[in-house]
Scaffold this motif. Structure first.
Motif, PDB file in Angstrom:
ATOM      1  N   LYS A   1     127.254 -15.032  -1.124  1.00  0.00           N
ATOM      2  CA  LYS A   1     126.558 -16.163  -1.746  1.00  0.00           C
ATOM      3  C   LYS A   1     126.630 -16.107  -3.272  1.00  0.00           C
ATOM      4  CE  LYS A   1     123.339 -16.289   2.102  1.00  0.00           C
ATOM      5  NZ  LYS A   1     121.999 -16.464   2.617  1.00  0.00           N
ATOM      6  N   ALA A   2     126.577 -14.895  -3.803  1.00  0.00           N
ATOM      7  CA  ALA A   2     126.503 -14.757  -5.262  1.00  0.00           C
ATOM      8  C   ALA A   2     127.704 -15.385  -5.956  1.00  0.00           C
ATOM      9  CB  ALA A   2     126.408 -13.274  -5.629  1.00  0.00           C
TER      10      ALA A   2
ATOM     11  N   TYR B   1     126.683  -3.825  -5.220  1.00  0.00           N
ATOM     12  CA  TYR B   1     126.695  -4.644  -3.994  1.00  0.00           C
ATOM     13  C   TYR B   1     126.376  -6.101  -4.329  1.00  0.00           C
ATOM     14  CZ  TYR B   1     125.137  -6.304   0.636  1.00  0.00           C
ATOM     15  OH  TYR B   1     124.985  -7.011   1.805  1.00  0.00           O
ATOM     16  N   ALA B   2     127.059  -7.017  -3.667  1.00  0.00           N
ATOM     17  CA  ALA B   2     126.685  -8.438  -3.712  1.00  0.00           C
ATOM     18  C   ALA B   2     127.296  -9.091  -2.489  1.00  0.00           C
ATOM     19  CB  ALA B   2     127.182  -9.114  -4.987  1.00  0.00           C
ATOM     20  N   CYS B   3     126.599 -10.027  -1.890  1.00  0.00           N
ATOM     21  CA  CYS B   3     127.139 -10.707  -0.713  1.00  0.00           C
ATOM     22  C   CYS B   3     127.895 -11.963  -1.160  1.00  0.00           C
ATOM     23  CB  CYS B   3     126.036 -11.027   0.294  1.00  0.00           C
ATOM     24  SG  CYS B   3     125.031 -12.463  -0.124  1.00  0.00           S
TER      25      CYS B   3
ATOM     26  N   CYS C   1     121.882 -12.017  -9.237  1.00  0.00           N
ATOM     27  CA  CYS C   1     121.860 -13.125  -8.282  1.00  0.00           C
ATOM     28  C   CYS C   1     120.410 -13.559  -8.077  1.00  0.00           C
ATOM     29  CB  CYS C   1     122.487 -12.680  -6.962  1.00  0.00           C
ATOM     30  SG  CYS C   1     122.432 -13.957  -5.687  1.00  0.00           S
TER      31      CYS C   1
ATOM     32  N   CYS D   1     116.527  -9.628  -3.174  1.00  0.00           N
ATOM     33  CA  CYS D   1     117.188  -8.399  -3.629  1.00  0.00           C
ATOM     34  C   CYS D   1     117.621  -8.493  -5.086  1.00  0.00           C
ATOM     35  CB  CYS D   1     118.411  -8.114  -2.760  1.00  0.00           C
ATOM     36  SG  CYS D   1     117.960  -7.645  -1.102  1.00  0.00           S
ATOM     37  N   ASN D   2     117.928  -9.715  -5.555  1.00  0.00           N
ATOM     38  CA  ASN D   2     118.348  -9.909  -6.948  1.00  0.00           C
ATOM     39  C   ASN D   2     119.413  -8.896  -7.354  1.00  0.00           C
ATOM     40  OD1 ASN D   2     114.974 -10.621  -7.283  1.00  0.00           O
ATOM     41  ND2 ASN D   2     116.535 -12.178  -7.613  1.00  0.00           N
ATOM     42  N   CYS D   3     120.478  -8.841  -6.578  1.00  0.00           N
ATOM     43  CA  CYS D   3     121.563  -7.899  -6.865  1.00  0.00           C
ATOM     44  C   CYS D   3     122.076  -8.107  -8.288  1.00  0.00           C
ATOM     45  CB  CYS D   3     122.720  -8.123  -5.902  1.00  0.00           C
ATOM     46  SG  CYS D   3     122.287  -7.855  -4.188  1.00  0.00           S
TER      47      CYS D   3
ATOM     48  N   LEU E   1     119.456 -15.668  -5.413  1.00  0.00           N
ATOM     49  CA  LEU E   1     119.390 -16.374  -4.134  1.00  0.00           C
ATOM     50  C   LEU E   1     118.585 -15.649  -3.063  1.00  0.00           C
ATOM     51  CD1 LEU E   1     123.013 -17.804  -3.998  1.00  0.00           C
ATOM     52  CD2 LEU E   1     120.913 -18.937  -4.712  1.00  0.00           C
ATOM     53  N   CYS E   2     118.241 -14.404  -3.276  1.00  0.00           N
ATOM     54  CA  CYS E   2     117.293 -13.764  -2.353  1.00  0.00           C
ATOM     55  C   CYS E   2     116.542 -12.681  -3.108  1.00  0.00           C
ATOM     56  CB  CYS E   2     117.964 -13.247  -1.079  1.00  0.00           C
ATOM     57  SG  CYS E   2     118.619 -11.574  -1.148  1.00  0.00           S
TER      58      CYS E   2
ATOM     59  N   HIS F   1     118.919 -10.207   4.190  1.00  0.00           N
ATOM     60  CA  HIS F   1     118.882  -9.044   3.294  1.00  0.00           C
ATOM     61  C   HIS F   1     117.474  -8.427   3.183  1.00  0.00           C
ATOM     62  CE1 HIS F   1     122.707 -10.990   2.376  1.00  0.00           C
ATOM     63  NE2 HIS F   1     123.121  -9.770   2.191  1.00  0.00           N
TER      64      HIS F   1
HETATM   65  S1  SF4 Z   1     124.133 -11.277  -3.672  1.00  0.00           S
HETATM   66 FE1  SF4 Z   1     123.398 -11.734  -1.602  1.00  0.00          FE
HETATM   67  S2  SF4 Z   1     122.038  -9.982  -1.130  1.00  0.00           S
HETATM   68 FE2  SF4 Z   1     122.325 -10.001  -3.350  1.00  0.00          FE
HETATM   69  S3  SF4 Z   1     120.624 -11.235  -4.179  1.00  0.00           S
HETATM   70 FE3  SF4 Z   1     122.363 -12.618  -3.860  1.00  0.00          FE
HETATM   71  S4  SF4 Z   1     122.010 -13.493  -1.828  1.00  0.00           S
HETATM   72 FE4  SF4 Z   1     120.767 -11.634  -1.985  1.00  0.00          FE
END
Ligand code: SF4
Length: 756
Positions: free
Chosen positions: A51-52, A47-49, A11, A16-18, A13-14, A178
């Motif tokens: 948004k991913a 883990y992923a929130c 990901c 953490c780059n899950c 978007l933040c 995050h």
């Molecule tokens: S899945 Fe959520 S916590 Fe993980 S990188 Fe994307 S936005 Fe961030």
């Protein structure tokens, strides 16, 4: 057609780059049809929130750019081929360099939340141009923390929330923002365990505050008084870890003296928090075995931001919370993005340069002037400063005043619409990518994400764009590359020898190393990871300074061998690898100050602390009766991110970008959910829908981040662009970070619904 193959990526978007597993499908096989967390990713572990799952809106943006754009005299754009674009851009920038010097060419950006390789390659273009000054979003968020951390510790710290007894979040809502791996899992574990305590300091009743054992609901902008009071309680109640202080620090007497002057009861009252609760929180911190503490934009983009960063460190340093499990540590990143004060100042206004970055809020001032050292040209890469920096109107004026503006991006952003040339880049899933947000401990991970698909005809990876620019500038010839091509064909051991002989021993070429690696080592790599070539050089540098960490992670041998083995592991392991394994008892040995001792006494910030006494008094939040509200601009919500996803349909909820208003304020203004209100600040005015929220306190209002970008050919952007409302001069006096979380504002209802 849908494929059932799970491809590996992350990901973006933040920070953490899950890690993600993605299935591709659709008519062209380029749509993200299924996404899930990647269990093999060393940090996110599946883990992923929420948004991913919407990343297809990024990859399949119908408005993406496919061919270079050149601005006509009337402000419209025409398509040009790559050869024309590269030769004209190189000629324009070379002309600025030859007329005014390379220092007049400014570089902004280089990477967002998921893509830091463009910045690595841009270093070569900047070297070819003699460009020195640069900046990025870090210089409007993190440079205060960097500066304080460097002065006190000579290093940047992070925190171990997984194992802490007490976790503290200061101006941060990790439920949505995050920043720590598997944030919601960690928060829930911390919250549920009766032996552990979660403390949140935030003016809002955030999702994280809802989980907290202690929520210190500070009045907006008064964090400095609250954190000063907490530090003072530690002195007042004898909660200081004297053994740690004696063994590892300098300057405690001056700090104790300053904190003894803090009128704890008055400061708590002014901060709007019950003194008993403040003492309870400080006591819990002082008595815990381990405390992990994280500050973020709620305080770093607010009044007294640098002072708060200092006081925050004081709280965990006075209690000995560094270098033990569950506390603060000094990580081993592959490439450090933090840095301190080198003594340099910006060429026009003399702003302090932290971590090599000019403060974002002075960039416009450094252009809109007749000063002979002003910036005359700018390269903006994978960033949108016309939208993301304070006072967008002023920043647009600055960009329009440049001789030449070149933008490298995937879409026609607000900044690209002002450029002389726009060079279309591959998306982050059409090339290899990586980030340098690697801060975990004791195991630290790095992922070289292979591309999921080739780019369509037209866009190019930034590595290729920079290679072409460097060549067009005449900085690199085929003769320079020939020995390396030959060596690469014989294998990497030969290549390493040739690289040191032909590149690192020649200053002219050493600065172009990223592009040289891409041109010569890149073609020997699988096409999916070709843009990762620069990591070979970075791995070598890393191995020289962190050989022990690498060895503990399984990469044995002398540093050159360790580096090469790590590089191969990154290529072979798409989910990422643990590249550093550290030891808690080595942390204090990494203090980068004289004799390895932490410097508690920073005289300028202690002087700033003393001035807080003058500010105590009065109940009202606002300092200007014309603007009785305090606007926090840029709140992270469930479906907000930076502006890399431009299609507003990506938001499953919260699509209007409503202004959150407290129930008391809504009642007094006669507002209900969905009503329109005019929001006015010193910089601008906009009409926005209201969301009445119990999370807000009276006098405090909040706008989300990521709204206000154009899409679908509409002139009207979706939601409010926060920086149409912020001012360039509202900034920290030490490092210039903007006060986006403390914007004086007023509200005027423009329509209300009749009472039922
Ligand atoms: S899945 Fe959520 S916590 Fe993980 S990188 Fe994307 S936005 Fe961030």
């Amino acid at each position: 057609m849908a494929s059932t193959e799970w491809k590996t990526s992350a990901c973006i978007l933040c920070e953490c780059n899950c890690g993600l597993k993605i299935q591709l499908g659709g008519d062209d096989g380029r749509r993200f049809t299924k996404l899930k967390g990647d269990r093999e990713h060393p940090m996110s572990q599946g883990y992923a929130c929420e948004k991913a799952h919407r990343l297809d809106f990024y990859q399949n943006n119908p408005e993406r750019l496919t061919l270079p754009q050149r601005r006509r005299a009337d402000g419209t754009y025409e398509t040009v081929d790559w050869d024309t674009a590269i030769s004209e851009v190189a000629a324009r920038l070379a002309q600025v360099r030859d007329t005014h010097g390379g220092m007049s060419i400014f570089y902004y950006g280089g990477g967002g939340q998921g893509n830091h390789l463009p910045g690595a390659y841009a270093a070569a273009t900047r070297r070819a141009l003699g460009s020195r000054w640069r900046s990025s979003a870090l210089a409007q968020e993190k440079t205060g923390e960097f500066w304080v951390s460097d002065r006190m510790l000579g290093a940047f710290t992070r925190s171990d929330f997984e194992h802490c007894e007490v976790g503290v979040f200061l101006g941060k809502n990790p439920w949505h923002s995050h920043s720590i791996p598997r944030a919601r899992v960690t928060l829930k574990e911390l919250s549920k365990d009766p032996a552990r305590t979660l403390i949140v300091i935030d003016p809002r009743r955030t999702e994280t505050a809802e989980l907290a054992d202690i929520h210190l609901q500070v009045k907006p902008g008064r964090d400095a008084w609250l954190v000063a009071a907490m530090a003072a309680v530690l002195v007042d109640e004898g909660l200081i870890d004297d053994a740690f202080i004696d063994a590892h620090t300098e300057g405690v007497e001056a700090v104790k003296e300053a904190l003894s002057q803090v009128a704890i009861a008055d400061y708590c009252a002014y901060a709007g928090v019950d003194e008993g609760l403040v003492r309870k929180a400080a006591r819990r911190i002082g008595e815990a075995e381990s405390v992990a503490s994280f500050e973020d934009l709620g305080v770093q983009m607010n009044r007294h931001s640098t002072l708060v960063s200092y006081l925050h460190r004081m709280v965990w340093l006075l209690t000995g919370n560094i270098g033990k499990r569950g506390s603060q540590y000094i990580p081993t990143p592959l490439l450090s993005i933090a840095g301190g004060d080198t003594g340099r100042v910006s060429p026009v206004v003399g702003a302090r340069i932290i971590g090599g970055m000019v403060p974002c809020n002075v960039i416009a001032e450094e252009i809109l002037t007749e000063h002979p050292k002003r910036y005359r040209a700018m390269i903006v890469e994978t960033a949108n400063p016309a939208h993301s920096l304070a006072d967008s109107k002023r920043f647009r004026e600055a960009l329009e005043a440049l001789d030449t503006l070149v933008v490298i991006d995937v879409a026609m952003s607000e900044t690209a619409k002002l450029a002389d040339y726009v060079l279309p880049a591959s998306t982050q899933y059409e090339k290899a990518e990586a980030t340098f947000f690697n801060f975990e401990f004791p195991d630290n991970g790095f992922q070289l994400r292979p591309r999921l698909m080739s780019p369509p005809d037209g866009p190019l990876p930034e590595a290729e764009i920079h290679a072409r620019l460097v060549e067009a500038l005449g900085a690199l010839s085929e003769a320079d590359l020939a020995p390396l091509h030959e060596a690469a064909a014989k294998g990497r051991p030969h290549y390493a020898g040739a690289f040191f002989k032909h590149v690192m021993s020649q200053p002219r070429l050493a600065g172009l190393a990223p592009v040289i690696l891409y041109r010569t080592l890149g073609p020997t790599l699988p096409v999916e990871v070709r843009e990762g070539a620069v990591l070979w050089g970075l791995a070598l540098r890393f191995a020289q300074k962190a050989s022990a960490s690498l060895a503990r992670a399984g990469f044995k041998g002398p540093p050159p061998l360790q580096a090469d083995t790590l590089f191969q592991a990154l290529i072979d392991t798409p989910s990422g690898v643990v590249f550093a394994r550290d030891l808690w008892d080595e942390v204090l040995g990494r203090i980068g100050k004289p004799d390895g001792r932490i410097q508690l006494e920073l005289p300028d910030l202690l002087a700033e602390l003393a001035t807080l006494q003058d500010g105590v008094g009065g109940d009202g939040l606002a300092t200007d009766p014309d603007f009785p509200f305090i606007l926090a601009a840029g709140e992270r919500r469930s479906f907000t991110a930076n502006t890399i996803i431009r299609d507003p349909a990506w938001r499953k909820k919260g699509g209007s970008g409503a202004l959150r208003v407290s129930t008391d304020d809504a009642a007094s203004l006669g507002l209900r959910d969905g009503d329109a209100v005019r929001l006015t600040t010193r910089a601008g005015s906009a009409v926005v829908a209201v969301e009445v929220s119990t999370s807000m306190q009276q006098g405090h209002i909040s706008l989300p981040n990521g709204f206000g970008v154009g899409f679908g050919g509409l002139d009207e952007a979706s939601g409010i662009a926060p920086n149409e409302l912020t001012s360039i001069d509202a900034r920290d006096p030490f490092v210039g970070t903007p006060w986006h979380k403390h914007v004086p504002a007023r509200l005027t209802p423009v329509s209300t619904r009749p009472a039922p």
